[in-house]
Motif scaffolding. Structure first.
Motif, PDB file in Angstrom:
ATOM      1  N   GLN A 115      -4.350  12.676   8.314  1.00 22.94           N
ATOM      2  CA  GLN A 115      -5.634  12.477   7.645  1.00 22.94           C
ATOM      3  C   GLN A 115      -5.756  13.421   6.455  1.00 22.94           C
ATOM      4  OE1 GLN A 115      -9.049  13.066  10.161  1.00 22.94           O
ATOM      5  NE2 GLN A 115     -10.498  12.289   8.657  1.00 22.94           N
ATOM      6  N   TYR A 116      -5.239  14.640   6.629  1.00 22.00           N
ATOM      7  CA  TYR A 116      -5.219  15.627   5.549  1.00 22.00           C
ATOM      8  C   TYR A 116      -3.825  16.235   5.486  1.00 22.00           C
ATOM      9  CZ  TYR A 116     -10.345  15.461   5.952  1.00 22.00           C
ATOM     10  OH  TYR A 116     -11.648  15.047   6.012  1.00 22.00           O
ATOM     11  N   LEU A 130      -3.532  15.377   0.420  1.00 24.01           N
ATOM     12  CA  LEU A 130      -4.040  14.143   1.018  1.00 24.01           C
ATOM     13  C   LEU A 130      -5.381  14.508   1.621  1.00 24.01           C
ATOM     14  CD1 LEU A 130      -3.447  11.136   1.745  1.00 24.01           C
ATOM     15  CD2 LEU A 130      -2.699  11.969   3.990  1.00 24.01           C
ATOM     16  N   ASP A 131      -6.439  13.937   1.059  1.00 27.24           N
ATOM     17  CA  ASP A 131      -7.804  14.344   1.398  1.00 27.24           C
ATOM     18  C   ASP A 131      -8.526  13.174   2.065  1.00 27.24           C
ATOM     19  OD1 ASP A 131     -10.318  15.433   1.565  1.00 27.24           O
ATOM     20  OD2 ASP A 131     -10.405  16.097  -0.512  1.00 27.24           O
ATOM     21  N   ASP A 132      -8.510  13.195   3.389  1.00 22.33           N
ATOM     22  CA  ASP A 132      -9.137  12.114   4.159  1.00 22.33           C
ATOM     23  C   ASP A 132      -8.618  10.757   3.699  1.00 22.33           C
ATOM     24  OD1 ASP A 132     -10.650  11.018   6.143  1.00 22.33           O
ATOM     25  OD2 ASP A 132     -12.557  11.205   5.102  1.00 22.33           O
ATOM     26  N   GLY A 133      -7.279  10.691   3.521  1.00 19.90           N
ATOM     27  CA  GLY A 133      -6.624   9.444   3.146  1.00 19.90           C
ATOM     28  C   GLY A 133      -6.442   9.244   1.661  1.00 19.90           C
ATOM     29  N   GLU A 134      -7.122  10.058   0.836  1.00 22.48           N
ATOM     30  CA  GLU A 134      -7.001   9.915  -0.621  1.00 22.48           C
ATOM     31  C   GLU A 134      -5.927  10.859  -1.149  1.00 22.48           C
ATOM     32  OE1 GLU A 134      -9.689  10.523  -4.702  1.00 22.48           O
ATOM     33  OE2 GLU A 134     -10.659  10.488  -2.722  1.00 22.48           O
ATOM     34  N   LEU A 135      -4.925  10.310  -1.832  1.00 18.73           N
ATOM     35  CA  LEU A 135      -3.799  11.100  -2.311  1.00 18.73           C
ATOM     36  C   LEU A 135      -4.152  11.787  -3.623  1.00 18.73           C
ATOM     37  CD1 LEU A 135      -0.903  11.688  -1.339  1.00 18.73           C
ATOM     38  CD2 LEU A 135      -0.120   9.833  -2.844  1.00 18.73           C
ATOM     39  N   ARG A 136      -3.942  13.109  -3.654  1.00 19.37           N
ATOM     40  CA  ARG A 136      -4.264  13.902  -4.850  1.00 19.37           C
ATOM     41  C   ARG A 136      -3.114  14.858  -5.123  1.00 19.37           C
ATOM     42  NH1 ARG A 136     -10.485  15.834  -3.446  1.00 19.37           N
ATOM     43  NH2 ARG A 136     -11.481  13.760  -3.519  1.00 19.37           N
ATOM     44  N   LYS A 189       3.536   4.253  -1.171  1.00 15.35           N
ATOM     45  CA  LYS A 189       3.592   5.006  -2.428  1.00 15.35           C
ATOM     46  C   LYS A 189       4.986   5.018  -3.043  1.00 15.35           C
ATOM     47  CE  LYS A 189      -0.752   5.975  -1.934  1.00 15.35           C
ATOM     48  NZ  LYS A 189      -0.992   5.178  -0.703  1.00 15.35           N
ATOM     49  N   THR A 244       0.800  -1.231   0.000  1.00 11.87           N
ATOM     50  CA  THR A 244       0.000   0.000   0.000  1.00 11.87           C
ATOM     51  C   THR A 244       0.829   1.276   0.000  1.00 11.87           C
ATOM     52  OG1 THR A 244      -0.113  -0.143   2.426  1.00 11.87           O
ATOM     53  CG2 THR A 244      -1.954  -1.072   1.168  1.00 11.87           C
TER      54      THR A 244
END
Length: 783
Positions: free
Chosen positions: A711-712, A721-727, A693, A691
Motif C-alpha cells: 500500500q505504501y 508509493l502513496d496509498d497506491g499512487e506512484l510518486r 508500470k 495497469t
C-alpha cells in the motif's frame, strides 16, 4: 512447522531426513503433529544447578533441573561454574563436571565465572578454551561485593583476555558498591524484609552498571553479553551503547522478568516474598514484563534464560531478619518457554519464528553450538519440540518437576506448551508423560570463535546452470525436424539438461572450495540436485528461483498465438509440469532455495518476432520485477505454504545478507536504510498489462487475481508509493557497492567490525516490524 510443512525423520541422535514423502524404515514410530508447531529444542543459556552460595545449596541438582527443563521444552542448558575467591578455575570446572556428568537428562555446556583476577587466572582461562575443556564464555560480576565481584580494573583485564582468546565475556551488571551502601542504610533504618532487597538495587543501579560494562568492553575491543537484564533502564542503556560499540552487544532477560513483577516483595508472607528474591530484582513497575517482551521481539534483547537457581524454604529463611542474607534465586527452567509464549506470542507481541530465535537458535549461534543445536536440519542433533499452541494448563508447584514446593508463576494460566519433547532422538516427553533417564545426556564442548587468518578478499560465484552443448545439439535437431515455434525452446532444454548442469556446477565449486549461487532455478530436478550436493559440499550453496516459476508454467509455449507463446520465453524455460509452481514455493519455504528474483528482462513484441521462424532467435526474457512479491504472496503465503517471516527472508533479507548489503538493507532497524514496505495482506487486485508500470504491453501473469500487495513504499526515506499512487523521481536512487567477504557466505569478516564472526546474522526477526528469518547454510528459518 505447520502440518503442511516438512516431516522429519531422526535416528541415532541426528536428523537424517527432512522433507515430504520420506522413506521411513519399518517399525519407526510416527508422531502426528497436525495442527502443532515443530521447532528445535529450547536452549536455556543461564542455569545454576547444585550451586553453593550464601550458605546454601540450590535444590535442583543436575538430574532434577534437567528433568524440569525437558518437561518445559528445553533440551540443552548452559550452567555456570562459579569458583570461590582464590579457587582454581580448573578445579572448579572439574567439580562441576563431576557433579553433572552422571546426572544430566539433556545435553549441557558450561560457562566459567572469573571471580578473582591474577596472571594464573588468565592462564587457566586459556586452558579452559582448549578442546579438552570446551569453554568459550566467561562470566564476571559487578555485584556481590566481597564474594564474586571484580573491580573495574580487573573487569577490564578479564575482558581483554576474552578478546585475545576470542571468548565471549558475560557480566552481571549491577553497581555492587552502591548496593552495599544502600543495604547498610536500609538495615540501619530497620528495613530487614524482602522489600529491602528491591530497594537496595533499583533500576538506576542496574542501568549504570550496564552502561559501564559496555564502556569497558568497548575499551577492550571486546564483544559483551549481559546476563539477566531486568529493567527498562537496563535495556535503554544497552541500546544507547550499541550506537557507539565496536563489537557486538548481546542482552539476555529471564522468564521471571516477563512472567511476574516486583509487587511480590511486599507480600506479608515472608515465604512468598523471599521466594521471589533474585538479583537484579523483579521491578515494581507493572509495565516491565510487557516492555521486556517487546525488547525481545524487537531485537533489543536477543535471548531469554531462566537463571534457574532454586532454594528450599529453610534456606530462604537464612535471611528472615536480614534481606541481604536471603539466598538469591528463583525457578524458571521448566516454565521459561510457556511463560514467554503466553506473554509474548499469545498477546501478538512476538511471532513464532522470533520465539524460536530467542528461546533456542540465538543461544546456539552466540555460544557456537550452531548448527548442531538450535535448528531442525539434516545432521543437526535430534532435539525437537512438538509444540501445541492450544494446550492449556495452570502452572503450579503441585505439578512442576522442580525440587522445591514454590513456583513464582503459581496459578498462571498458559495456552501453549510442549506436547512431545525429543532429546537426542529419544522421546522424553510423550504426550505430556515425562520419560527421562538420569545420566543419559552429554557434555557439549563449546568451540571458540575462530580468528580470521586470511589476507585475500573473497567473492562468490553465480552460475546459469544449463548444459549448453546439449541445448545446441537439440536445437539443431528440432529445427531440422521443422520445429521452429516457441515450443521448441522448451523441448531443447528440458529438466534433465538443467539438473545435470546444477550437479556439475556444484562439483566444480566443491573442487575449487568455493561457495556457489545458482540463479533462476526452474525445475524440481534442479532443486533435487542442489539438495543432493549440499550433503557433500564444503562451502555454502545458495539457490534462487523466479516469480515466473512460482506464478505460471510452460503450457503457454504451445499457445497458438506466437506473440503469447514468445512472451513467455526465458532460459531455463518454464516447465510443462503443472506441479512445478507449488513445488518451487515449497522449496523456498523449506529452505531448499533461499531467494526469489524476477530475472526481469522485457522485450517489445517486435523484438520477440526476431525468432518467428526460429525459436533459437527469440530474445529470452519476461517481466516480473513489479509482480514478484505479490505473486509469491498469493501462491505461497495465502496457500499456507510459507509464513510472512519467511516471505520477507526470501524476498529481501536473505539477498541483503548473501550479497553483503546487510545490515543497511533487508531489515527495519535503527541506522539501516529507510527502505520500507507497508504491506496490505487484504488488498485485492488483478494483474494486467493495462495497469502495470513496465514498458511492454504484455504481462505473463495477465488476469491473475492476487490478494496482498504493497500500500505504501518508502525508498531512502521518501514515500514513493502513496496509498497506491506512484510518486517516483528519476535519478533518485544510487549505486550500491557490494563488499567482498560476506559473513553469510564465508562465516567471518575482515574489516567490518560491526559483524564479527560470532555475531549471529539472524538477530533481526521482530514482529511488528518484520525483518524475516534467515536461511541456511549459515542462516536458518528457525522453525
Amino acid at each position: 512447522t505447520f502440518k503442511n510443512r516438512p516431516k522429519t525423520y531422526h535416528n541415532i541422535s541426528l536428523f537424517r531426513q527432512i522433507g515430504r514423502n520420506l522413506i521411513i524404515p519399518g517399525g519407526t514410530r510416527t508422531i502426528d503433529a497436525t495442527g502443532k508447531l515443530v521447532m528445535p529444542g529450547g536452549i536455556d543459556p543461564h542455569t545454576h544447578f547444585e550451586l553453593e552460595m550464601m550458605g546454601a545449596k540450590t535444590a535442583d541438582d543436575f538430574y532434577k533441573g534437567t528433568r524440569a527443563a525437558i518437561a518445559g521444552g528445553t533440551t540443552c542448558v548452559i550452567d555456570f561454574v562459579l569458583p570461590q575467591k582464590g579457587q582454581s578455575l580448573l578445579e572448579a570446572y572439574n567439580n562441576w563436571r563431576e557433579k553433572a556428568d552422571s546426572k544430566v537428562c539433556c545435553d549441557y555446556a558450561l560457562h566459567v565465572g572469573v571471580t578473582w583476577w591474577s596472571p594464573a587466572v588468565k592462564k587457566e582461562m586459556q586452558q579452559l578454551t582448549t578442546e579438552q575443556y570446551g569453554v568459550n564464555s566467561f562470566k564476571m560480576f559487578m555485584a556481590y561485593k566481597d564474594a564474586w565481584m571484580l573491580d573495574d580494573y580487573d573487569l577490564y583485564c578479564a575482558m581483554e583476555a576474552c578478546a585475545e582468546l576470542r571468548a565471549l565475556p558475560q557480566v552481571h551488571a549491577e553497581n555492587g558498591n552502591i548496593i552495599a551502601r544502600n543495604t547498610e542504610k536500609l538495615l540501619a533504618k530497620g528495613v530487614t524484609g524482602p522489600e529491602g532487597h528491591q530497594l537496595s538495587r533499583d533500576e538506576e543501579v542496574e542501568g549504570e552498571a550496564v552502561n559501564r560494562a559496555c564502556v569497558i568492553a568497548n575499551q577492550a575491543n571486546s564483544p559483551l553479553y549481559i546476563v539477566h537484564m531486568m529493567s527498562k533502564s537496563a535495556v535503554r542503556f544497552l541500546q544507547l551503547a550499541r550506537g557507539k560499540q565496536r563489537q557486538p552487544l548481546f542482552g539476555e532477560t529471564l522468564a521471571a522478568t516477563v512472567g511476574t513483577d516486583g509487587s511480590h516483595y511486599r507480600n506479608a508472607c515472608f515465604r512468598h516474598a523471599a521466594a521471589h528474591v533474585l538479583s537484579p530484582p523483579l521491578r515494581p513497575d507493572p509495565d516491565t514484563p510487557r516492555a521486556m517482551c517487546e525488547a525481545l521481539a524487537d531485537d533489543h534483547l536477543q535471548l531469554i534464560g531462566s537463571d534457574n537457581c532454586t532454594f528450599h524454604e529453610k534456606d530462604k529463611e537464612l535471611g528472615k531478619d536480614n534481606f541481604a542474607k536471603i539466598p538469591n534465586g528463583v525457578n524458571g527452567v521448566e516454565d521459561r518457554m510457556a511463560v514467554l509464549w503466553q506473554n509474548a506470542v499469545n498477546t501478538g507481541i512476538m511471532d513464532p519464528c522470533r520465539f524460536v530465535a530467542v528461546t533456542s537458535s540465538n543461544a546456539a549461534k552466540i555460544f557456537n553450538l550452531w548448527p548442531a543445536k538450535g535448528r531442525v536440519a539434516v545432521n543437526s542433533d535430534a532435539d525437537l519440540v512438538i509444540w501445541d499452541p492450544k494446550l492449556e494448563r495452570t502452572i503450579s508447584a503441585a505439578t512442576h518437576k522442580h525440587a522445591v514446593n514454590f513456583n513464582i508463576f503459581e496459578g498462571q494460566h498458559v495456552v501453549g506448551s510442549p506436547q512431545y519433547v525429543i532429546v537426542n532422538g529419544r522421546v522424553c516427553l510423550d504426550d505430556g508423560e515425562l520419560r527421562v533417564v538420569e545420566g543419559k545426556a552429554h557434555y557439549i564442548s563449546l568451540r571458540l570463535h575462530p580468528h580470521s587468518e586470511r589476507t585475500i578478499s573473497r567473492t562468490q560465484t553465480g552460475v546459469h546452470a544449463e548444459n549448453g552443448n546439449i541445448i545446441a545439439r537439440n536445437t539443431e535437431k528440432l529445427l531440422a525436424k521443422g520445429v521452429t515455434g516457441p515450443e521448441g525452446h522448451q523441448l531443447s532444454r528440458d529438466e534433465e539438461v538443467e539438473g545435470e548442469a546444477v550437479n556439475r556446477a556444484c562439483v566444480i565449486a566443491n573442487q575449487a572450495n568455493s561457495p556457489l549461487y545458482i540463479v533462476h532455478m526452474m525445475s524440481k530436478s534442479a532443486v533435487r540436485f542442489l539438495q543432493l550436493a549440499r550433503g557433500k559440499q564444503r562451502q555454502p550453496l545458495f539457490g534462487e528461483t523466479l516469480a515466473a516459476t512460482v506464478g505460471t508454467d510452460g503450457s503457454h509455449y504451445r499457445n497458438a498465438c506466437f506473440r503469447h507463446a514468445a512472451a513467455h520465453v526465458l532460459s531455463p524455460p518454464l516447465r510443462p509440469d503443472p506441479d512445478t509452481p507449488r513445488a518451487m514455493c515449497e522449496a523456498l519455504a523449506d529452505d531448499h532455495l533461499q531467494l526469489i528474483g524476477s530475472d526481469n528482462c522485457t522485450f517489445h513484441e517486435k523484438d520477440k518476432e526476431l525468432g518467428k521462424d526460429n525459436f533459437a532467435k527469440i530474445p529470452n526474457g519476461v517481466n516480473g520485477v513489479e509482480d514478484r512479491m505479490a505473486v509469491l504472496w498469493q501462491n505461497a503465503v495465502n496457500t499456507g505454504i510459507m509464513d510472512p517471516c519467511r516471505f520477507v527472508a526470501v524476498t529481501s533479507s536473505n539477498a541483503a545478507k548473501i550479497f553483503n548489503l546487510w545490515p543497511a538493507k533487508g531489515r527495519v532497524a535503527v541506522n539501516s536504510d529507510a527502505d520500507l514496505v507497508i504491506w496490505d495482506p487484504k488488498l485485492e487486485r488483478t494483474i494486467s498489462a493495462a495497469t502495470h508500470k513496465h514498458a511492454v504491453n504484455f504481462n505473463i501473469f495477465e488476469g491473475q487475481h492476487v490478494v496482498g500487495s504493497p500500500q505504501y513504499v518508502i525508498v531512502n526515506g521518501r514515500v514513493c508509493l502513496d496509498d497506491g499512487e506512484l510518486r517516483v523521481v528519476e535519478g533518485f536512487g544510487k549505486f550500491l557497492k557490494t563488499p567482498v567477504d560476506s559473513p553469510t557466505v564465508y562465516g567471518e569478516t575482515n574489516n567490518h567490525h560491526e559483524e564479527v564472526q560470532h555475531r549471529p546474522d539472524y538477530l533481526d526477526t521482530p514482529t511488528r516490524v518484520t525483518n524475516g528469518s534467515t536461511p541456511s547454510p549459515g542462516m536458518d528459518k528457525h522453525t
